[in-house]
Design a protein around this motif. Structure first.
Motif, PDB file in Angstrom:
ATOM      1  N   UNK A   1     -21.631  63.718  24.181  1.00  0.00           N
ATOM      2  CA  UNK A   1     -22.173  63.899  22.830  1.00  0.00           C
ATOM      3  C   UNK A   1     -21.142  63.473  21.779  1.00  0.00           C
ATOM      4  N   UNK A   2     -19.875  63.823  22.019  1.00  0.00           N
ATOM      5  CA  UNK A   2     -18.809  63.427  21.093  1.00  0.00           C
ATOM      6  C   UNK A   2     -18.720  61.904  21.026  1.00  0.00           C
ATOM      7  N   UNK A   3     -18.698  61.268  22.185  1.00  0.00           N
ATOM      8  CA  UNK A   3     -18.548  59.815  22.248  1.00  0.00           C
ATOM      9  C   UNK A   3     -19.744  59.109  21.629  1.00  0.00           C
ATOM     10  N   UNK A   4     -20.919  59.679  21.768  1.00  0.00           N
ATOM     11  CA  UNK A   4     -22.139  59.062  21.237  1.00  0.00           C
ATOM     12  C   UNK A   4     -22.184  59.125  19.721  1.00  0.00           C
ATOM     13  N   UNK A   5     -21.767  60.242  19.145  1.00  0.00           N
ATOM     14  CA  UNK A   5     -21.871  60.406  17.685  1.00  0.00           C
ATOM     15  C   UNK A   5     -20.700  61.220  17.146  1.00  0.00           C
ATOM     16  N   UNK A   6     -19.472  60.658  17.177  1.00  0.00           N
ATOM     17  CA  UNK A   6     -18.320  61.405  16.675  1.00  0.00           C
ATOM     18  C   UNK A   6     -18.414  61.705  15.179  1.00  0.00           C
ATOM     19  N   UNK A   7     -19.112  60.867  14.437  1.00  0.00           N
ATOM     20  CA  UNK A   7     -19.274  61.094  12.999  1.00  0.00           C
ATOM     21  C   UNK A   7     -19.992  62.416  12.733  1.00  0.00           C
ATOM     22  N   UNK A   8     -21.105  62.624  13.390  1.00  0.00           N
ATOM     23  CA  UNK A   8     -21.884  63.841  13.148  1.00  0.00           C
ATOM     24  C   UNK A   8     -21.130  65.080  13.625  1.00  0.00           C
ATOM     25  N   UNK A   9     -20.601  65.038  14.838  1.00  0.00           N
ATOM     26  CA  UNK A   9     -19.911  66.211  15.376  1.00  0.00           C
ATOM     27  C   UNK A   9     -18.676  66.538  14.541  1.00  0.00           C
ATOM     28  N   UNK A  10     -17.908  65.519  14.181  1.00  0.00           N
ATOM     29  CA  UNK A  10     -16.717  65.748  13.383  1.00  0.00           C
ATOM     30  C   UNK A  10     -17.027  66.299  12.007  1.00  0.00           C
ATOM     31  N   UNK A  11     -18.042  65.762  11.377  1.00  0.00           N
ATOM     32  CA  UNK A  11     -18.410  66.226  10.028  1.00  0.00           C
ATOM     33  C   UNK A  11     -18.865  67.682  10.063  1.00  0.00           C
ATOM     34  N   UNK A  12     -19.685  68.040  11.017  1.00  0.00           N
ATOM     35  CA  UNK A  12     -20.175  69.419  11.118  1.00  0.00           C
ATOM     36  C   UNK A  12     -19.016  70.382  11.363  1.00  0.00           C
ATOM     37  N   UNK A  13     -18.105  70.014  12.247  1.00  0.00           N
ATOM     38  CA  UNK A  13     -16.977  70.888  12.579  1.00  0.00           C
ATOM     39  C   UNK A  13     -16.047  71.071  11.378  1.00  0.00           C
ATOM     40  N   UNK A  14     -15.702  69.986  10.688  1.00  0.00           N
ATOM     41  CA  UNK A  14     -14.802  70.071   9.535  1.00  0.00           C
ATOM     42  C   UNK A  14     -15.436  70.884   8.409  1.00  0.00           C
ATOM     43  N   UNK A  15     -16.729  70.718   8.217  1.00  0.00           N
ATOM     44  CA  UNK A  15     -17.417  71.473   7.159  1.00  0.00           C
ATOM     45  C   UNK A  15     -17.495  72.952   7.512  1.00  0.00           C
ATOM     46  N   UNK A  16     -17.822  73.253   8.743  1.00  0.00           N
ATOM     47  CA  UNK A  16     -18.015  74.649   9.147  1.00  0.00           C
ATOM     48  C   UNK A  16     -16.731  75.456   9.000  1.00  0.00           C
ATOM     49  N   UNK A  17     -15.593  74.824   9.312  1.00  0.00           N
ATOM     50  CA  UNK A  17     -14.338  75.578   9.315  1.00  0.00           C
ATOM     51  C   UNK A  17     -13.426  75.237   8.145  1.00  0.00           C
ATOM     52  N   UNK A  18     -13.885  74.420   7.219  1.00  0.00           N
ATOM     53  CA  UNK A  18     -13.162  74.123   5.981  1.00  0.00           C
ATOM     54  C   UNK A  18     -11.764  73.581   6.266  1.00  0.00           C
ATOM     55  N   UNK A  19     -11.687  72.613   7.177  1.00  0.00           N
ATOM     56  CA  UNK A  19     -10.402  72.021   7.522  1.00  0.00           C
ATOM     57  C   UNK A  19     -10.499  70.497   7.532  1.00  0.00           C
ATOM     58  N   UNK A  20      -9.337  69.846   7.646  1.00  0.00           N
ATOM     59  CA  UNK A  20      -9.288  68.395   7.784  1.00  0.00           C
ATOM     60  C   UNK A  20      -9.274  68.056   9.267  1.00  0.00           C
ATOM     61  N   UNK A  21      -9.850  66.899   9.594  1.00  0.00           N
ATOM     62  CA  UNK A  21     -10.017  66.560  11.010  1.00  0.00           C
ATOM     63  C   UNK A  21      -9.891  65.057  11.213  1.00  0.00           C
ATOM     64  N   UNK A  22      -9.086  64.672  12.211  1.00  0.00           N
ATOM     65  CA  UNK A  22      -9.073  63.296  12.707  1.00  0.00           C
ATOM     66  C   UNK A  22      -9.685  63.304  14.098  1.00  0.00           C
ATOM     67  N   UNK A  23     -10.692  62.471  14.322  1.00  0.00           N
ATOM     68  CA  UNK A  23     -11.196  62.231  15.674  1.00  0.00           C
ATOM     69  C   UNK A  23     -10.555  60.921  16.118  1.00  0.00           C
ATOM     70  N   UNK A  24      -9.555  61.029  17.009  1.00  0.00           N
ATOM     71  CA  UNK A  24      -8.749  59.868  17.362  1.00  0.00           C
ATOM     72  C   UNK A  24      -9.508  58.916  18.285  1.00  0.00           C
TER      73      UNK A  24
END
Length: 303
Positions: A174-197
């Motif tokens: 799921x991460x590999x298929x749509x890292x944009x969606x998963x990363x955005x949801x995670x960063x928003x939910x926890x109010x942090x900055x995130x790099x998906x390398x």
């Protein structure tokens, strides 16, 4: 290319002619379990190559001699027992203005105690990578401290897709298929900055209000230690940006800018290293040593 990123995020300022080591920050690195101190050395080396004035490494006493040989410019703050961590970290967090936690840390009981205690205490900007992320994904208390800290003091997480899968509880596919969606949801939910390398890394601002995607790649970076170098590079650029007077930017905004510039500088350094050693022959330390040249190419003259 780095030049394109600078158009969006501004340049990395040149050093002031009358500056000194204290002008460019105090970086604390919590890294390196026994037998794995190379990651701590790579991170510190990259931070110095990217501009940090002072680096201190908190690590096991067993790493004293190899780290003094690998990175003599760094100061070592050593511990022998878990019981020493609370007082030691309290002292070091008073000294530092930025912390990197995770490179080469392992997932031992000692490492878990270090991560948990650090997250309980920390009140300065934090970059988390590698084993620190894996520990948080499995340790409810550490996770509680992290998500409590992030809204008040900026936190940047730098997982690769496998680490993000463990943090989010989602399948790697799921991460590999749509890292944009998963990363955005995670960063928003926890109010942090995130790099998906990845070859084209994604960066999300605090709360996912903005994002940046690196459009260039360097296959020379597909070597062990590259993530440690990236963390050090981002830390070094953060310290340079922070040293600028009168910017008026929050620490979270500075960390977001530093992350975007750091991702691009890292790729540029990888390309420079490949020109010298060939794409197959580049080591993470070679990339670290090219970071100064990568930044110099777009720096203004000294002031």
């Amino acid at each position: 290319m780095l030049e394109d990123t600078i158009k969006s995020f501004g340049s990395v300022p040149a050093r002031l002619l009358n500056s000194h080591k204290g002008s460019y920050g105090k970086l604390l690195i919590l890294a390196g379990s026994p037998g794995m101190c190379g990651a701590a050395a790579l991170c510190a080396r990259a931070a110095y190559r990217s501009g940090t004035g002072l680096v201190r490494i908190v690590t096991s006493e067993e790493n004293r001699i190899p780290l003094q040989l690998l990175i003599p410019e760094a100061v070592l703050s050593l511990y022998r027992e878990q019981e020493e961590l609370e007082a030691l970290l309290e002292q070091e967090f008073r000294w530092a203005d930025l912390c990197v936690m995770g490179p080469g840390l392992s997932q031992s009981e000692e490492a878990r105690a270090l991560v948990e205690e650090a997250l309980r205490q920390i009140r300065i900007p934090l970059i988390m990578d590698a084993d620190a992320l894996n520990i948080v994904s499995e340790d409810p208390q550490a996770r509680k401290y992290l998500y409590r800290t992030a809204p008040s003091s900026p936190v940047l997480l730098t997982p690769h897709p496998g680490e993000l899968a463990r943090l989010t509880g989602r399948e790697l596919e799921e991460i590999l298929k749509d890292p944009m969606r998963v990363g955005r949801v995670f960063a928003r939910r926890h109010d942090l900055l995130l790099i998906v390398k990845g070859s084209h890394s994604l960066l999300f601002s605090r709360g996912a209000e903005r994002y940046f995607q690196n459009r260039t790649a360097s296959p020379a970076l597909s070597k062990a230690g590259s993530g440690d170098v990236l963390c050090g590079c981002i830390a070094g650029i953060f310290e340079i940006l922070r040293a600028e007077k009168g910017s008026g930017e929050s620490s979270a905004a500075l960390l977001y800018r530093a992350a975007a510039l750091g991702i691009s500088a890292h790729v540029t350094a990888g390309r420079l290293a490949a020109e010298r050693f060939g794409q197959h022959g580049v080591l993470a330390g070679d990339t670290a040593d090219m970071l100064g040249l990568a930044l110099e190419a777009v720096n203004a003259p000294p002031r």
